[in-house]
Design a protein around this motif. Sequence first.
Motif, mmCIF file in Angstrom:
data_model
loop_
_atom_site.group_PDB
_atom_site.id
_atom_site.type_symbol
_atom_site.label_atom_id
_atom_site.label_comp_id
_atom_site.label_asym_id
_atom_site.label_seq_id
_atom_site.Cartn_x
_atom_site.Cartn_y
_atom_site.Cartn_z
ATOM 1 N N LYS A 1 2.288 6.561 -6.832
ATOM 2 C CA LYS A 1 1.298 7.522 -7.344
ATOM 3 C C LYS A 1 1.807 8.953 -7.231
ATOM 4 C CE LYS A 1 -2.640 5.312 -5.518
ATOM 5 N NZ LYS A 1 -3.895 5.506 -4.798
ATOM 6 N N GLY B 1 -6.523 2.779 1.814
ATOM 7 C CA GLY B 1 -5.229 2.072 1.866
ATOM 8 C C GLY B 1 -4.471 2.289 3.164
ATOM 9 N N ASN C 1 1.236 3.944 -3.041
ATOM 10 C CA ASN C 1 1.011 5.383 -2.825
ATOM 11 C C ASN C 1 2.219 6.177 -3.308
ATOM 12 O OD1 ASN C 1 -1.467 5.113 -1.728
ATOM 13 N ND2 ASN C 1 -0.848 5.467 0.392
ATOM 14 N N ASN D 1 0.815 -1.200 0.000
ATOM 15 C CA ASN D 1 0.000 0.000 0.000
ATOM 16 C C ASN D 1 0.853 1.256 0.000
ATOM 17 O OD1 ASN D 1 -2.676 0.892 0.150
ATOM 18 N ND2 ASN D 1 -3.065 -0.819 1.556
HETATM 19 MG MG LIG Z 1 -3.285 4.090 -1.169
#
Ligand SMILES: [Mg+2]
Length: 433
Positions: A343, A400, A340, A336
Amino acid sequence: MNRIFFRFFVLVMLSITAATFVIYFAFSRLFGDPLEDIARRQAAAQIFLLEQYVDEAPPDDWLTRLNNVRVVSKVRYDLIPLADARNALPAARRAQLDRGEIVLDPASRSFYRRVDLEGNRYIGSHEEVLHAQNLPIDINQALKMEALRYVIVAIALLVPIALWSRSHWQGLQSLSRLADEFGSGKLTARSQMKPSANIYPLAERINHMADRIEDLLEAQKSLLHSVSHELRTPIARLEFGLELLDARAKDPDLSKRIAAMEGDLRELNALVNELLDMSKLDSARNLQAEPVVLGEVLRECTEMLPPSQLALDCALDDELGELELDRRLLARAVCNLLRNAQKYAGSRILLAATRDHKGVEITVDDDGPGIPEDEREKIFDPFYRLDRSRDRATGGFGLGLSIARKAVALHGGSLRVEGSPLGGARFVIHLPA
Ligand SMILES: [Mg+2]
Ligand SMILES: Nc1ncnc2c1ncn2[C@@H]1O[C@H](COP(=O)(O)OP(=O)(O)OP(=O)(O)O)[C@@H](O)[C@H]1O
Protein backbone atom coordinates in the motif's frame (compact mmCIF):
# COMPACT_ATOMS: atom_id res chain seq x y z
CA MET A 1 24.02 -10.17 50.45
CA ASN A 2 20.73 -8.52 49.57
CA ARG A 3 20.44 -4.85 48.72
CA ILE A 4 18.20 -3.83 51.62
CA PHE A 5 20.57 -5.44 54.09
CA PHE A 6 23.67 -3.98 52.48
CA ARG A 7 22.23 -0.47 52.66
CA PHE A 8 21.19 -1.07 56.24
CA PHE A 9 24.64 -2.36 57.08
CA VAL A 10 26.30 0.75 55.67
CA LEU A 11 23.78 2.95 57.47
CA VAL A 12 24.31 1.20 60.82
CA MET A 13 28.09 1.41 60.45
CA LEU A 14 27.91 5.11 59.61
CA SER A 15 25.56 5.78 62.53
CA ILE A 16 27.81 3.91 64.94
CA THR A 17 30.85 5.87 63.75
CA ALA A 18 28.92 9.12 64.07
CA ALA A 19 27.66 8.08 67.53
CA THR A 20 31.24 7.33 68.63
CA PHE A 21 32.32 10.86 67.74
CA VAL A 22 29.25 12.45 69.30
CA ILE A 23 29.79 10.46 72.52
CA TYR A 24 33.47 11.44 72.60
CA PHE A 25 32.80 15.15 72.12
CA ALA A 26 29.81 15.23 74.48
CA PHE A 27 31.79 13.45 77.22
CA SER A 28 34.82 15.74 76.67
CA ARG A 29 32.58 18.76 77.09
CA LEU A 30 30.70 17.51 80.12
CA PHE A 31 33.22 15.41 82.03
CA GLY A 32 36.65 16.20 80.51
CA ASP A 33 38.61 14.28 77.90
CA PRO A 34 37.79 10.54 78.24
CA LEU A 35 41.24 9.63 76.84
CA GLU A 36 42.90 11.61 79.59
CA ASP A 37 40.66 9.90 82.07
CA ILE A 38 41.88 6.52 80.87
CA ALA A 39 45.51 7.73 80.98
CA ARG A 40 45.03 9.04 84.52
CA ARG A 41 43.71 5.65 85.65
CA GLN A 42 46.67 3.89 83.99
CA ALA A 43 49.15 6.23 85.71
CA ALA A 44 47.29 6.09 89.04
CA ALA A 45 50.09 4.19 90.85
CA GLN A 46 52.76 6.80 89.95
CA ILE A 47 50.46 9.69 90.87
CA PHE A 48 49.60 7.97 94.16
CA LEU A 49 53.30 7.48 94.93
CA LEU A 50 54.02 11.15 94.24
CA GLU A 51 51.11 12.51 96.25
CA GLN A 52 51.08 10.08 99.17
CA TYR A 53 54.80 9.32 99.59
CA VAL A 54 56.98 12.06 98.06
CA ASP A 55 54.70 15.03 98.84
CA GLU A 56 54.08 13.81 102.40
CA ALA A 57 57.81 14.15 103.21
CA PRO A 58 59.00 16.85 105.66
CA PRO A 59 60.13 19.92 103.62
CA ASP A 60 63.86 19.09 103.63
CA ASP A 61 63.27 15.47 102.74
CA TRP A 62 61.25 15.93 99.55
CA LEU A 63 64.19 15.52 97.14
CA THR A 64 65.49 12.47 99.00
CA ARG A 65 62.16 10.72 98.70
CA LEU A 66 61.97 11.60 95.01
CA ASN A 67 65.39 10.05 94.54
CA ASN A 68 64.22 6.90 96.37
CA VAL A 69 61.36 6.63 93.95
CA ARG A 70 63.70 7.23 91.01
CA VAL A 71 65.81 4.24 92.07
CA VAL A 72 62.95 1.73 92.17
CA SER A 73 60.70 3.04 89.39
CA LYS A 74 60.94 2.49 85.64
CA VAL A 75 59.41 5.93 85.19
CA ARG A 76 61.86 8.74 84.52
CA TYR A 77 61.49 11.79 86.77
CA ASP A 78 63.20 15.02 85.69
CA LEU A 79 63.15 18.42 87.31
CA ILE A 80 62.92 21.15 84.67
CA PRO A 81 62.53 24.92 84.88
CA LEU A 82 58.91 26.17 85.03
CA ALA A 83 59.43 28.31 81.93
CA ASP A 84 60.47 25.24 79.82
CA ALA A 85 57.47 23.26 80.99
CA ARG A 86 55.12 26.13 80.20
CA ASN A 87 56.62 26.37 76.70
CA ALA A 88 56.14 22.65 76.13
CA LEU A 89 52.40 22.87 76.95
CA PRO A 90 49.53 24.25 74.88
CA ALA A 91 48.03 27.50 76.18
CA ALA A 92 44.89 25.77 77.47
CA ARG A 93 46.88 23.57 79.84
CA ARG A 94 49.26 26.21 81.24
CA ALA A 95 46.66 27.52 83.67
CA GLN A 96 46.26 23.98 84.99
CA LEU A 97 50.02 23.75 85.51
CA ASP A 98 50.12 27.17 87.15
CA ARG A 99 47.48 26.03 89.67
CA GLY A 100 49.78 23.18 90.68
CA GLU A 101 47.66 20.39 89.10
CA ILE A 102 48.98 17.33 87.31
CA VAL A 103 48.95 17.95 83.56
CA LEU A 104 48.80 14.64 81.70
CA ASP A 105 49.94 14.19 78.13
CA PRO A 106 48.71 10.73 77.06
CA ALA A 107 50.35 10.97 73.61
CA SER A 108 53.90 11.27 75.04
CA ARG A 109 53.07 9.05 78.07
CA SER A 110 54.17 11.76 80.49
CA PHE A 111 52.90 14.33 82.98
CA TYR A 112 54.07 17.69 84.34
CA ARG A 113 53.53 19.02 87.83
CA ARG A 114 55.04 21.90 89.70
CA VAL A 115 57.20 20.85 92.66
CA ASP A 116 55.28 23.34 94.83
CA LEU A 117 53.72 26.77 94.66
CA GLU A 118 55.52 28.53 97.51
CA GLY A 119 59.12 27.27 97.30
CA ASN A 120 59.00 25.46 100.68
CA ARG A 121 60.61 22.18 99.59
CA TYR A 122 64.01 23.46 98.56
CA ILE A 123 65.38 26.77 97.38
CA GLY A 124 63.68 27.71 94.13
CA SER A 125 61.33 24.70 94.20
CA HIS A 126 58.41 26.94 93.13
CA GLU A 127 60.33 27.63 89.92
CA GLU A 128 60.70 23.96 88.99
CA VAL A 129 58.44 21.34 87.47
CA LEU A 130 58.55 17.58 87.88
CA HIS A 131 58.39 15.93 84.44
CA ALA A 132 57.52 12.22 84.64
CA GLN A 133 58.15 10.19 81.47
CA ASN A 134 57.70 6.58 80.34
CA LEU A 135 54.50 6.27 82.32
CA PRO A 136 52.69 2.94 81.84
CA ILE A 137 50.05 4.58 79.64
CA ASP A 138 48.69 2.67 76.65
CA ILE A 139 45.88 4.61 75.00
CA ASN A 140 45.97 2.36 71.93
CA GLN A 141 44.88 -0.65 73.88
CA ALA A 142 42.09 1.35 75.47
CA LEU A 143 40.99 2.53 72.04
CA LYS A 144 41.09 -1.01 70.70
CA MET A 145 38.91 -2.18 73.55
CA GLU A 146 36.48 0.62 72.91
CA ALA A 147 36.37 -0.19 69.16
CA LEU A 148 35.81 -3.88 69.92
CA ARG A 149 32.94 -2.93 72.21
CA TYR A 150 31.26 -1.00 69.38
CA VAL A 151 31.90 -3.76 66.81
CA ILE A 152 30.27 -6.32 69.11
CA VAL A 153 27.26 -4.04 69.59
CA ALA A 154 27.06 -3.53 65.81
CA ILE A 155 27.20 -7.27 65.12
CA ALA A 156 24.59 -7.97 67.78
CA LEU A 157 22.40 -5.42 66.03
CA LEU A 158 23.10 -6.51 62.46
CA VAL A 159 22.59 -10.26 62.80
CA PRO A 160 18.89 -10.08 63.67
CA ILE A 161 18.42 -7.31 61.11
CA ALA A 162 20.09 -9.48 58.44
CA LEU A 163 17.76 -12.38 59.19
CA TRP A 164 14.76 -10.09 59.24
CA SER A 165 15.63 -8.27 56.00
CA ARG A 166 16.44 -11.57 54.27
CA SER A 167 12.88 -12.77 54.57
CA HIS A 168 11.61 -9.37 53.37
CA TRP A 169 14.01 -9.44 50.46
CA GLN A 170 12.93 -12.90 49.36
CA GLY A 171 9.29 -11.83 49.57
CA LEU A 172 9.94 -8.71 47.51
CA GLN A 173 11.86 -10.73 44.93
CA SER A 174 8.98 -13.15 44.51
CA LEU A 175 6.55 -10.22 44.15
CA SER A 176 8.73 -8.55 41.52
CA ARG A 177 8.90 -11.85 39.59
CA LEU A 178 5.12 -11.98 39.80
CA ALA A 179 4.84 -8.40 38.49
CA ASP A 180 7.11 -9.30 35.54
CA GLU A 181 5.08 -12.39 34.70
CA PHE A 182 1.77 -10.56 35.01
CA GLY A 183 3.11 -7.62 33.00
CA SER A 184 4.27 -9.91 30.21
CA GLY A 185 0.70 -11.09 29.75
CA LYS A 186 0.41 -14.16 31.98
CA LEU A 187 -2.76 -12.99 33.69
CA THR A 188 -3.14 -16.14 35.79
CA ALA A 189 0.13 -15.51 37.68
CA ARG A 190 -0.45 -15.15 41.46
CA SER A 191 1.74 -14.93 44.53
CA GLN A 192 1.95 -18.16 46.55
CA MET A 193 3.34 -16.52 49.71
CA LYS A 194 2.77 -18.26 53.05
CA PRO A 195 0.45 -16.36 55.44
CA SER A 196 3.27 -16.32 58.01
CA ALA A 197 5.49 -14.22 55.68
CA ASN A 198 6.15 -10.63 56.75
CA ILE A 199 4.81 -9.09 53.58
CA TYR A 200 1.87 -11.47 53.15
CA PRO A 201 -0.70 -8.61 53.40
CA LEU A 202 1.01 -6.90 50.47
CA ALA A 203 1.05 -10.15 48.45
CA GLU A 204 -2.63 -10.63 49.24
CA ARG A 205 -3.46 -7.15 47.95
CA ILE A 206 -1.46 -7.72 44.78
CA ASN A 207 -3.34 -10.99 44.22
CA HIS A 208 -6.64 -9.16 44.67
CA MET A 209 -5.54 -6.55 42.19
CA ALA A 210 -4.47 -9.23 39.71
CA ASP A 211 -7.85 -10.98 40.09
CA ARG A 212 -9.65 -7.75 39.38
CA ILE A 213 -7.51 -6.89 36.35
CA GLU A 214 -7.95 -10.39 34.96
CA ASP A 215 -11.73 -10.18 35.41
CA LEU A 216 -11.89 -6.77 33.74
CA LEU A 217 -9.81 -7.88 30.78
CA GLU A 218 -11.80 -11.10 30.43
CA ALA A 219 -15.05 -9.13 30.53
CA GLN A 220 -13.75 -6.73 27.90
CA LYS A 221 -12.59 -9.53 25.62
CA SER A 222 -15.79 -11.47 25.95
CA LEU A 223 -17.82 -8.30 25.29
CA LEU A 224 -15.85 -7.66 22.10
CA HIS A 225 -16.27 -11.28 21.06
CA SER A 226 -19.99 -11.40 21.88
CA VAL A 227 -20.78 -8.10 20.17
CA SER A 228 -18.89 -9.13 17.02
CA HIS A 229 -20.57 -12.51 17.08
CA GLU A 230 -24.05 -11.10 17.64
CA LEU A 231 -23.58 -8.61 14.80
CA ARG A 232 -23.11 -11.39 12.28
CA THR A 233 -26.77 -12.51 12.26
CA PRO A 234 -28.34 -9.10 11.59
CA ILE A 235 -25.67 -8.43 8.95
CA ALA A 236 -26.53 -11.69 7.22
CA ARG A 237 -30.25 -10.81 7.38
CA LEU A 238 -29.57 -7.36 5.96
CA GLU A 239 -27.52 -8.85 3.11
CA PHE A 240 -30.32 -11.26 2.31
CA GLY A 241 -32.94 -8.49 2.53
CA LEU A 242 -30.93 -6.19 0.25
CA GLU A 243 -30.56 -8.94 -2.33
CA LEU A 244 -34.33 -9.50 -2.37
CA LEU A 245 -34.93 -5.77 -2.64
CA ASP A 246 -32.42 -5.49 -5.49
CA ALA A 247 -34.16 -8.26 -7.43
CA ARG A 248 -37.46 -6.38 -7.29
CA ALA A 249 -36.13 -2.87 -7.84
CA LYS A 250 -37.23 -1.45 -11.19
CA ASP A 251 -35.68 1.96 -10.70
CA PRO A 252 -31.96 2.02 -11.77
CA ASP A 253 -31.31 4.78 -9.24
CA LEU A 254 -32.57 2.59 -6.43
CA SER A 255 -30.44 -0.31 -7.72
CA LYS A 256 -27.35 1.89 -7.50
CA ARG A 257 -28.23 2.84 -3.92
CA ILE A 258 -28.74 -0.79 -3.01
CA ALA A 259 -25.36 -1.73 -4.54
CA ALA A 260 -23.67 0.98 -2.40
CA MET A 261 -25.41 -0.35 0.70
CA GLU A 262 -24.26 -3.85 -0.14
CA GLY A 263 -20.71 -2.52 -0.36
CA ASP A 264 -21.03 -0.97 3.11
CA LEU A 265 -22.40 -4.21 4.46
CA ARG A 266 -19.45 -6.16 3.05
CA GLU A 267 -17.13 -3.72 4.77
CA LEU A 268 -19.02 -4.13 8.04
CA ASN A 269 -18.85 -7.90 7.66
CA ALA A 270 -15.10 -7.74 7.06
CA LEU A 271 -14.68 -5.60 10.19
CA VAL A 272 -16.68 -8.02 12.31
CA ASN A 273 -14.59 -10.93 11.02
CA GLU A 274 -11.37 -9.08 11.81
CA LEU A 275 -12.58 -8.28 15.31
CA LEU A 276 -13.52 -11.90 15.90
CA ASP A 277 -10.12 -13.03 14.66
CA MET A 278 -8.42 -10.51 16.93
CA SER A 279 -10.35 -11.60 20.00
CA LYS A 280 -9.35 -15.20 19.30
CA LEU A 281 -5.68 -14.18 19.45
CA ASP A 282 -5.95 -13.23 23.11
CA SER A 283 -5.56 -16.78 24.27
CA ALA A 284 -2.78 -19.26 23.61
CA ARG A 285 -5.50 -21.95 23.44
CA ASN A 286 -6.07 -20.98 19.82
CA LEU A 287 -2.46 -21.68 18.87
CA GLN A 288 -2.05 -24.79 16.70
CA ALA A 289 1.69 -25.25 16.67
CA GLU A 290 3.38 -27.73 14.32
CA PRO A 291 6.83 -27.98 12.71
CA VAL A 292 6.77 -25.59 9.76
CA VAL A 293 9.31 -25.09 6.94
CA LEU A 294 9.79 -21.33 7.20
CA GLY A 295 11.01 -20.62 3.68
CA GLU A 296 7.90 -22.32 2.29
CA VAL A 297 5.47 -20.22 4.35
CA LEU A 298 7.22 -16.98 3.42
CA ARG A 299 7.19 -17.80 -0.29
CA GLU A 300 3.49 -18.68 -0.08
CA CYS A 301 2.85 -15.27 1.48
CA THR A 302 4.45 -13.51 -1.50
CA GLU A 303 2.34 -15.59 -3.90
CA MET A 304 -0.90 -14.71 -2.11
CA LEU A 305 -0.38 -10.95 -2.60
CA PRO A 306 -2.66 -9.11 -5.01
CA PRO A 307 -0.89 -8.34 -8.33
CA SER A 308 0.94 -4.99 -8.46
CA GLN A 309 3.56 -3.00 -10.38
CA LEU A 310 5.96 -2.97 -7.40
CA ALA A 311 9.19 -4.95 -7.41
CA LEU A 312 9.12 -7.57 -4.62
CA ASP A 313 12.55 -9.00 -3.75
CA CYS A 314 13.10 -11.97 -1.48
CA ALA A 315 16.33 -12.58 0.45
CA LEU A 316 15.69 -15.74 2.45
CA ASP A 317 18.54 -17.59 4.20
CA ASP A 318 19.05 -21.13 2.90
CA GLU A 319 19.34 -22.37 6.48
CA LEU A 320 16.00 -21.11 7.76
CA GLY A 321 14.92 -24.68 8.45
CA GLU A 322 11.88 -25.61 10.51
CA LEU A 323 10.27 -23.92 13.47
CA GLU A 324 7.46 -25.07 15.76
CA LEU A 325 4.61 -22.58 15.14
CA ASP A 326 1.07 -21.98 13.92
CA ARG A 327 1.43 -21.79 10.16
CA ARG A 328 -1.83 -19.92 9.59
CA LEU A 329 -1.04 -17.23 12.17
CA LEU A 330 2.49 -16.61 10.95
CA ALA A 331 1.26 -16.35 7.35
CA ARG A 332 -1.38 -13.90 8.51
CA ALA A 333 1.17 -11.66 10.24
CA VAL A 334 3.64 -11.69 7.31
CA CYS A 335 0.92 -11.17 4.70
CA ASN A 336 -0.33 -8.21 6.69
CA LEU A 337 3.10 -6.59 6.63
CA LEU A 338 3.53 -7.31 2.93
CA ARG A 339 0.11 -5.88 2.10
CA ASN A 340 0.89 -2.75 4.09
CA ALA A 341 4.20 -2.42 2.26
CA GLN A 342 2.35 -2.80 -1.03
CA LYS A 343 0.00 0.00 0.00
CA TYR A 344 2.73 2.45 0.99
CA ALA A 345 5.88 1.52 -1.01
CA GLY A 346 7.10 3.79 -3.79
CA SER A 347 8.52 1.13 -6.10
CA ARG A 348 10.22 -1.57 -4.08
CA ILE A 349 9.56 -4.12 -1.31
CA LEU A 350 12.10 -6.46 0.24
CA LEU A 351 11.24 -9.55 2.27
CA ALA A 352 14.24 -11.02 4.11
CA ALA A 353 14.74 -13.73 6.73
CA THR A 354 17.80 -14.86 8.69
CA ARG A 355 18.37 -17.42 11.41
CA ASP A 356 20.93 -17.54 14.23
CA HIS A 357 21.23 -19.26 17.61
CA LYS A 358 18.70 -16.87 19.17
CA GLY A 359 15.98 -17.45 16.60
CA VAL A 360 14.60 -16.21 13.32
CA GLU A 361 14.31 -12.62 12.16
CA ILE A 362 11.92 -11.76 9.33
CA THR A 363 12.04 -8.22 7.93
CA VAL A 364 9.77 -6.42 5.48
CA ASP A 365 11.29 -3.22 4.02
CA ASP A 366 9.75 -0.68 1.68
CA ASP A 367 10.76 2.62 0.10
CA GLY A 368 7.54 4.45 1.02
CA PRO A 369 7.06 7.43 3.35
CA GLY A 370 8.07 5.43 6.44
CA ILE A 371 6.67 5.92 9.94
CA PRO A 372 7.59 8.93 12.11
CA GLU A 373 9.42 7.91 15.27
CA ASP A 374 6.76 9.11 17.70
CA GLU A 375 4.10 7.03 15.90
CA ARG A 376 6.06 3.78 15.85
CA GLU A 377 4.38 2.27 18.91
CA LYS A 378 0.93 3.71 18.28
CA ILE A 379 0.44 2.04 14.90
CA PHE A 380 0.15 -1.29 16.73
CA ASP A 381 -2.94 -0.06 18.61
CA PRO A 382 -6.26 -1.32 17.17
CA PHE A 383 -7.92 1.15 14.77
CA TYR A 384 -4.90 3.47 14.81
CA ARG A 385 -4.03 4.78 11.35
CA LEU A 386 -1.55 7.49 10.41
CA ASP A 387 -2.71 10.60 8.65
CA ARG A 388 -6.29 9.67 7.85
CA SER A 389 -6.47 11.69 4.62
CA ARG A 390 -3.52 9.74 3.23
CA ASP A 391 -5.03 6.46 4.35
CA ARG A 392 -8.54 6.98 3.10
CA ALA A 393 -7.50 5.87 -0.36
CA THR A 394 -5.75 2.80 1.00
CA GLY A 395 -8.79 1.50 2.95
CA GLY A 396 -8.35 -0.83 5.94
CA PHE A 397 -9.51 -0.58 9.53
CA GLY A 398 -6.16 -0.19 11.28
CA LEU A 399 -6.41 -3.69 12.77
CA GLY A 400 -3.77 -5.44 10.64
CA LEU A 401 -0.68 -4.56 12.71
CA SER A 402 -2.45 -5.14 15.99
CA ILE A 403 -3.47 -8.64 14.81
CA ALA A 404 0.03 -9.31 13.48
CA ARG A 405 1.65 -8.32 16.79
CA LYS A 406 -0.72 -10.53 18.80
CA ALA A 407 -0.07 -13.45 16.45
CA VAL A 408 3.70 -13.08 16.85
CA ALA A 409 3.44 -12.57 20.62
CA LEU A 410 1.48 -15.83 20.94
CA HIS A 411 4.65 -17.56 19.68
CA GLY A 412 6.76 -15.78 22.31
CA GLY A 413 8.17 -13.45 19.64
CA SER A 414 8.03 -9.72 19.00
CA LEU A 415 7.11 -7.33 16.17
CA ARG A 416 8.64 -3.87 15.92
CA VAL A 417 9.08 -1.14 13.36
CA GLU A 418 12.13 0.95 12.49
CA GLY A 419 13.52 2.99 9.62
CA SER A 420 14.45 1.03 6.50
CA PRO A 421 17.71 1.41 4.52
CA LEU A 422 15.42 1.59 1.48
CA GLY A 423 14.03 4.87 2.86
CA GLY A 424 10.63 3.73 4.10
CA ALA A 425 9.51 1.50 6.97
CA ARG A 426 11.10 -1.74 8.14
CA PHE A 427 8.97 -4.19 10.12
CA VAL A 428 10.91 -6.82 12.05
CA ILE A 429 9.41 -10.07 13.33
CA HIS A 430 11.59 -11.92 15.82
CA LEU A 431 10.72 -15.53 16.62
CA PRO A 432 12.67 -17.32 19.36
CA ALA A 433 14.34 -20.60 18.40
MG1 LIG B 1 -2.66 -3.39 7.23
N1 LIG C 1 4.77 0.05 5.44
C1 LIG C 1 4.16 1.11 5.93
N2 LIG C 1 4.54 2.37 5.56
C2 LIG C 1 3.93 3.45 6.09
N3 LIG C 1 2.92 3.41 6.96
C3 LIG C 1 2.48 2.21 7.36
C4 LIG C 1 3.08 1.02 6.88
N4 LIG C 1 2.43 -0.03 7.45
C5 LIG C 1 1.49 0.49 8.26
N5 LIG C 1 1.50 1.83 8.19
C6 LIG C 1 0.64 2.75 8.95
O1 LIG C 1 0.16 2.06 10.09
C7 LIG C 1 -1.26 2.09 10.11
C8 LIG C 1 -1.78 0.83 10.75
O2 LIG C 1 -1.52 -0.28 9.93
P1 LIG C 1 -2.49 -1.53 9.99
O3 LIG C 1 -1.96 -2.60 9.12
O4 LIG C 1 -2.71 -1.85 11.42
O5 LIG C 1 -3.85 -0.97 9.44
P2 LIG C 1 -4.33 -0.76 7.95
O6 LIG C 1 -3.36 -1.37 7.00
O7 LIG C 1 -4.60 0.68 7.80
O8 LIG C 1 -5.67 -1.54 7.97
P3 LIG C 1 -5.90 -3.12 7.98
O9 LIG C 1 -4.54 -3.75 8.02
O10 LIG C 1 -6.71 -3.36 9.18
O11 LIG C 1 -6.60 -3.43 6.73
C9 LIG C 1 -1.65 2.24 8.68
O12 LIG C 1 -2.91 2.84 8.58
C10 LIG C 1 -0.56 3.14 8.14
O13 LIG C 1 -0.89 4.48 8.44
